[in-house]
Design a protein around this motif. Structure first.
Motif, PDB file in Angstrom:
ATOM      1  N   ASP A  37       0.819  -1.027  -0.156  1.00 47.11           N
ATOM      2  CA  ASP A  37       0.045   0.061  -0.001  1.00 47.11           C
ATOM      3  C   ASP A  37       0.912   1.315  -0.012  1.00 47.11           C
ATOM      4  O   ASP A  37       2.141   1.359  -0.077  1.00 47.11           O
ATOM      5  CB  ASP A  37      -0.778  -0.084   1.274  1.00 47.11           C
ATOM      6  CG  ASP A  37      -2.107   0.801   1.150  1.00 47.11           C
ATOM      7  OD1 ASP A  37      -2.347   1.377   0.142  1.00 47.11           O
ATOM      8  OD2 ASP A  37      -3.250   0.671   1.879  1.00 47.11           O
ATOM      9  N   TRP A  38       0.398   2.444   0.189  1.00 46.33           N
ATOM     10  CA  TRP A  38       1.032   3.724   0.233  1.00 46.33           C
ATOM     11  C   TRP A  38       2.204   3.648   1.445  1.00 46.33           C
ATOM     12  O   TRP A  38       3.054   4.380   1.010  1.00 46.33           O
ATOM     13  CB  TRP A  38       0.160   4.743  -0.261  1.00 46.33           C
ATOM     14  CG  TRP A  38      -0.839   5.187   1.063  1.00 46.33           C
ATOM     15  CD1 TRP A  38      -1.999   4.591   1.560  1.00 46.33           C
ATOM     16  CD2 TRP A  38      -0.380   6.166   2.201  1.00 46.33           C
ATOM     17  NE1 TRP A  38      -2.455   5.093   2.658  1.00 46.33           N
ATOM     18  CE2 TRP A  38      -1.288   6.073   3.246  1.00 46.33           C
ATOM     19  CE3 TRP A  38       0.773   6.920   2.524  1.00 46.33           C
ATOM     20  CZ2 TRP A  38      -1.369   6.889   4.440  1.00 46.33           C
ATOM     21  CZ3 TRP A  38       0.590   7.642   3.629  1.00 46.33           C
ATOM     22  CH2 TRP A  38      -0.392   7.773   4.469  1.00 46.33           C
ATOM     23  N   ASN A  81      -3.821   4.771  -4.794  1.00 49.27           N
ATOM     24  CA  ASN A  81      -3.000   5.203  -3.685  1.00 49.27           C
ATOM     25  C   ASN A  81      -1.950   3.915  -3.404  1.00 49.27           C
ATOM     26  O   ASN A  81      -1.111   3.929  -2.700  1.00 49.27           O
ATOM     27  CB  ASN A  81      -3.872   5.120  -2.459  1.00 49.27           C
ATOM     28  CG  ASN A  81      -3.340   6.204  -1.617  1.00 49.27           C
ATOM     29  OD1 ASN A  81      -2.441   7.018  -1.633  1.00 49.27           O
ATOM     30  ND2 ASN A  81      -3.902   5.786  -0.235  1.00 49.27           N
ATOM     31  N   SER A  82      -2.155   2.744  -3.927  1.00 42.05           N
ATOM     32  CA  SER A  82      -1.224   1.626  -3.797  1.00 42.05           C
ATOM     33  C   SER A  82      -0.209   1.577  -4.814  1.00 42.05           C
ATOM     34  O   SER A  82       0.463   0.516  -5.028  1.00 42.05           O
ATOM     35  CB  SER A  82      -1.754   0.297  -3.800  1.00 42.05           C
ATOM     36  OG  SER A  82      -2.524  -0.203  -4.830  1.00 42.05           O
ATOM     37  N   HIS A 126      -8.783   9.604  -6.744  1.00 37.61           N
ATOM     38  CA  HIS A 126      -7.943   8.836  -5.623  1.00 37.61           C
ATOM     39  C   HIS A 126      -8.666   7.830  -5.144  1.00 37.61           C
ATOM     40  O   HIS A 126      -9.218   7.666  -4.077  1.00 37.61           O
ATOM     41  CB  HIS A 126      -7.556  10.188  -4.588  1.00 37.61           C
ATOM     42  CG  HIS A 126      -6.505   9.718  -3.447  1.00 37.61           C
ATOM     43  ND1 HIS A 126      -5.120   9.805  -3.938  1.00 37.61           N
ATOM     44  CD2 HIS A 126      -6.780   9.167  -2.290  1.00 37.61           C
ATOM     45  CE1 HIS A 126      -4.422   9.223  -2.920  1.00 37.61           C
ATOM     46  NE2 HIS A 126      -5.328   8.764  -2.054  1.00 37.61           N
ATOM     47  N   VAL A 128      -8.526   4.063  -2.967  1.00 35.10           N
ATOM     48  CA  VAL A 128      -7.795   3.478  -2.086  1.00 35.10           C
ATOM     49  C   VAL A 128      -8.025   2.093  -1.781  1.00 35.10           C
ATOM     50  O   VAL A 128      -8.985   1.663  -2.128  1.00 35.10           O
ATOM     51  CB  VAL A 128      -8.035   4.306  -0.685  1.00 35.10           C
ATOM     52  CG1 VAL A 128      -7.502   5.819  -0.831  1.00 35.10           C
ATOM     53  CG2 VAL A 128      -9.352   4.120  -0.313  1.00 35.10           C
ATOM     54  N   TRP A 139      -6.756  14.405  -4.943  1.00 33.51           N
ATOM     55  CA  TRP A 139      -6.179  14.535  -3.724  1.00 33.51           C
ATOM     56  C   TRP A 139      -4.717  14.878  -4.179  1.00 33.51           C
ATOM     57  O   TRP A 139      -3.857  14.157  -4.935  1.00 33.51           O
ATOM     58  CB  TRP A 139      -5.996  13.472  -2.703  1.00 33.51           C
ATOM     59  CG  TRP A 139      -7.314  12.858  -2.139  1.00 33.51           C
ATOM     60  CD1 TRP A 139      -8.689  13.482  -2.571  1.00 33.51           C
ATOM     61  CD2 TRP A 139      -7.448  12.153  -1.115  1.00 33.51           C
ATOM     62  NE1 TRP A 139      -9.631  12.883  -1.787  1.00 33.51           N
ATOM     63  CE2 TRP A 139      -9.153  11.719  -0.993  1.00 33.51           C
ATOM     64  CE3 TRP A 139      -6.719  11.363  -0.257  1.00 33.51           C
ATOM     65  CZ2 TRP A 139      -9.411  11.241   0.216  1.00 33.51           C
ATOM     66  CZ3 TRP A 139      -7.191  10.358   0.642  1.00 33.51           C
ATOM     67  CH2 TRP A 139      -8.600  10.340   0.967  1.00 33.51           C
ATOM     68  N   ASP A 141      -1.918  13.839  -2.646  1.00 31.55           N
ATOM     69  CA  ASP A 141      -1.275  12.575  -2.253  1.00 31.55           C
ATOM     70  C   ASP A 141      -0.961  11.846  -3.717  1.00 31.55           C
ATOM     71  O   ASP A 141       0.176  11.189  -3.706  1.00 31.55           O
ATOM     72  CB  ASP A 141      -1.883  11.522  -1.519  1.00 31.55           C
ATOM     73  CG  ASP A 141      -2.573  12.215  -0.255  1.00 31.55           C
ATOM     74  OD1 ASP A 141      -3.396  13.294  -0.392  1.00 31.55           O
ATOM     75  OD2 ASP A 141      -2.720  11.684   0.768  1.00 31.55           O
ATOM     76  N   THR A 142      -1.807  11.820  -4.525  1.00 36.21           N
ATOM     77  CA  THR A 142      -1.614  11.272  -5.859  1.00 36.21           C
ATOM     78  C   THR A 142      -0.297  11.381  -6.753  1.00 36.21           C
ATOM     79  O   THR A 142       0.308  10.250  -7.261  1.00 36.21           O
ATOM     80  CB  THR A 142      -2.956  11.383  -6.883  1.00 36.21           C
ATOM     81  OG1 THR A 142      -4.034  10.713  -6.120  1.00 36.21           O
ATOM     82  CG2 THR A 142      -2.730  10.639  -7.949  1.00 36.21           C
ATOM     83  N   MET A 145       2.244   9.389  -4.920  1.00 42.53           N
ATOM     84  CA  MET A 145       1.702   7.765  -4.752  1.00 42.53           C
ATOM     85  C   MET A 145       1.871   7.070  -6.048  1.00 42.53           C
ATOM     86  O   MET A 145       1.967   5.915  -6.159  1.00 42.53           O
ATOM     87  CB  MET A 145       0.572   7.554  -4.228  1.00 42.53           C
ATOM     88  CG  MET A 145       0.514   8.362  -2.581  1.00 42.53           C
ATOM     89  SD  MET A 145       1.918   7.763  -1.591  1.00 42.53           S
ATOM     90  CE  MET A 145       1.616   9.100  -0.353  1.00 42.53           C
ATOM     91  N   TRP A 208       3.664  16.302  -0.308  1.00 41.11           N
ATOM     92  CA  TRP A 208       3.621  15.276  -1.009  1.00 41.11           C
ATOM     93  C   TRP A 208       3.880  15.928  -2.533  1.00 41.11           C
ATOM     94  O   TRP A 208       4.681  15.156  -3.434  1.00 41.11           O
ATOM     95  CB  TRP A 208       2.270  14.627  -1.390  1.00 41.11           C
ATOM     96  CG  TRP A 208       1.994  13.942  -0.333  1.00 41.11           C
ATOM     97  CD1 TRP A 208       0.614  13.751   0.467  1.00 41.11           C
ATOM     98  CD2 TRP A 208       2.692  12.646   0.484  1.00 41.11           C
ATOM     99  NE1 TRP A 208       0.765  12.833   1.384  1.00 41.11           N
ATOM    100  CE2 TRP A 208       1.744  12.187   1.601  1.00 41.11           C
ATOM    101  CE3 TRP A 208       3.838  12.209   0.201  1.00 41.11           C
ATOM    102  CZ2 TRP A 208       2.319  11.323   2.323  1.00 41.11           C
ATOM    103  CZ3 TRP A 208       4.413  11.239   1.209  1.00 41.11           C
ATOM    104  CH2 TRP A 208       3.506  10.733   2.088  1.00 41.11           C
ATOM    105  N   TYR A 334       5.353   6.444   6.608  1.00 44.25           N
ATOM    106  CA  TYR A 334       5.478   7.676   5.864  1.00 44.25           C
ATOM    107  C   TYR A 334       6.140   8.547   6.588  1.00 44.25           C
ATOM    108  O   TYR A 334       6.825   9.773   5.865  1.00 44.25           O
ATOM    109  CB  TYR A 334       4.171   8.211   5.396  1.00 44.25           C
ATOM    110  CG  TYR A 334       3.014   8.150   6.149  1.00 44.25           C
ATOM    111  CD1 TYR A 334       2.827   9.319   7.163  1.00 44.25           C
ATOM    112  CD2 TYR A 334       2.317   7.001   6.632  1.00 44.25           C
ATOM    113  CE1 TYR A 334       1.984   9.546   7.843  1.00 44.25           C
ATOM    114  CE2 TYR A 334       1.136   7.269   7.380  1.00 44.25           C
ATOM    115  CZ  TYR A 334       1.092   8.423   8.119  1.00 44.25           C
ATOM    116  OH  TYR A 334       0.066   8.381   9.076  1.00 44.25           O
TER     117      TYR A 334
END
Length: 349
Positions: A37-38, A81-82, A126, A128, A139, A141-142, A145, A208, A334
């Motif tokens: 996963d992330w 996300n993974s 995004h 998950v 998001w 985060d992408t 990730m 990020w 993280y």
């Protein structure tokens, strides 16, 4: 001006932070590296960054063994996300020549290009691994990730389709998430409601992209033309972030909320981004002093056993800004990872 007068301290801290990640944390979601996963993805990406700074072959062997041991879990985790763990596969292929790393990376890259769910603007939705859905949400985060992996796959294969998509996603995320008033980023964008939801200027969201953007641009350099709007938006974002840095060198978990707690992982990611962007010529020497203060603030949060403290837990886009201040802090890969990237970048000079 140097970031630190005592590089041996950075080496000691980096070894401790990295060593803590490799310990047996079975069953601990935040620290268990042996799942897909992330969270472990950020961990292995950071270890690769550290390896590239010091070339310790035993660390590369640990990454190779990790990938071979855990790859079987990835088939059940095909969500945006993974994608993070795949970002180390191009480097593993260069090291080993093992076709499994190349073939897997290309297969996943093709899934991202042609099958991964997207919003109406064309940004990656995004998705998950948890039992939760965020339809048509973008998001920050992408970028770290998933988009970093695409850029690295483009560098490995020479296929400009991957690098062009990485650039497109970076431009979309910056344009959709950037606060035009301050330059910093909101956590997310809802393409259905056409708003930033709770409109939180969340520090780790900015981290990020602060650290991910120079990593991506470094990978695609010389493959596809650069994007002037991306550079403009990124510079504005990084300058905007400096206005929210606290006296302790860190950023609060929601940066424009003075009473919220300081958050280590986001602060480390922003500081690493400042140093990377300065090294690449995206930013000037004026960011060295803020980066130095952030580094000192992060160092103060590293426990004697290498545990990074003050790291907020996994955080979706919260319903209110106040809700971010109630996210508990606990050690995580993280948090360790963003800190390790900062230490590696500081050691690189």
């Amino acid at each position: 001006m140097t970031i630190t007068e005592a590089p041996e301290i950075l080496v000691q801290k980096a070894q401790g932070v990295c060593g803590k990640m490799l310990e047996d944390h079975a069953g601990n979601w935040g620290m268990d590296i042996h799942h897909w996963d992330w969270v472990p993805g950020v961990g292995v990406i950071s270890m690769l960054e550290y390896y590239e700074q010091n070339s310790r072959q035993e660390l590369m062997e640990q990454l190779i063994n990790w990938a071979r041991q855990n790859l079987h879990q990835s088939e059940q985790m095909k969500v945006i996300n993974s994608m993070a763990p795949f970002a180390i596969f191009p480097a593993l292929y260069r090291q080993t020549g093992d076709a499994v790393f190349l073939d897997t990376a290309v297969r996943i890259g093709q899934w991202m290009l042609h099958e991964a769910p997207r919003t109406r603007e064309g940004a990656f939705e995004h998705t998950v691994t948890e039992n939760a859905s965020f339809p048509e949400q973008v998001w920050a985060d992408t970028i770290f990730m998933a988009v970093l992996f695409l850029a690295r796959l483009g560098r490995l294969t020479g296929d400009s389709a991957y690098t062009a998509e990485a650039l497109r996603q970076l431009e979309l995320h910056l344009s959709l998430l950037q606060d035009e008033e301050t330059g910093v980023l909101f956590h997310g964008w809802n393409c259905i409601a056409q708003n930033h939801m709770s409109a939180a200027r969340w520090t780790r969201a900015n981290a990020w992209i602060a650290v991910g953007t120079p990593m991506i641009l470094e990978e695609i350099d010389g493959i596809v033309p650069g994007d002037a709007d991306i550079i403009r938006r990124y510079k504005r974002m990084m300058q905007g972030l400096l206005a929210y840095q606290r006296d302790n060198g860190l950023w609060n978990t929601v940066m424009d909320q003075a009473g919220f707690y300081p958050e280590t992982s986001g602060s480390a990611g922003i500081a690493a981004g400042l140093l990377k962007a300065r090294r690449m010529g995206l930013l000037g020497d004026e960011v060295l002093e803020p980066a130095r203060r952030a580094l000192q603030g992060v160092l103060a949060q590293i426990d004697e056993d290498g545990t990074v403290l003050g790291v907020s837990g996994g955080t979706p886009v919260m319903p209110t800004v106040e809700a971010y201040n109630h996210i508990p802090c606990y050690p995580s890969l993280y948090g360790q990872g963003l800190t390790l990237i900062l230490l590696a970048e500081a050691l690189a000079g």
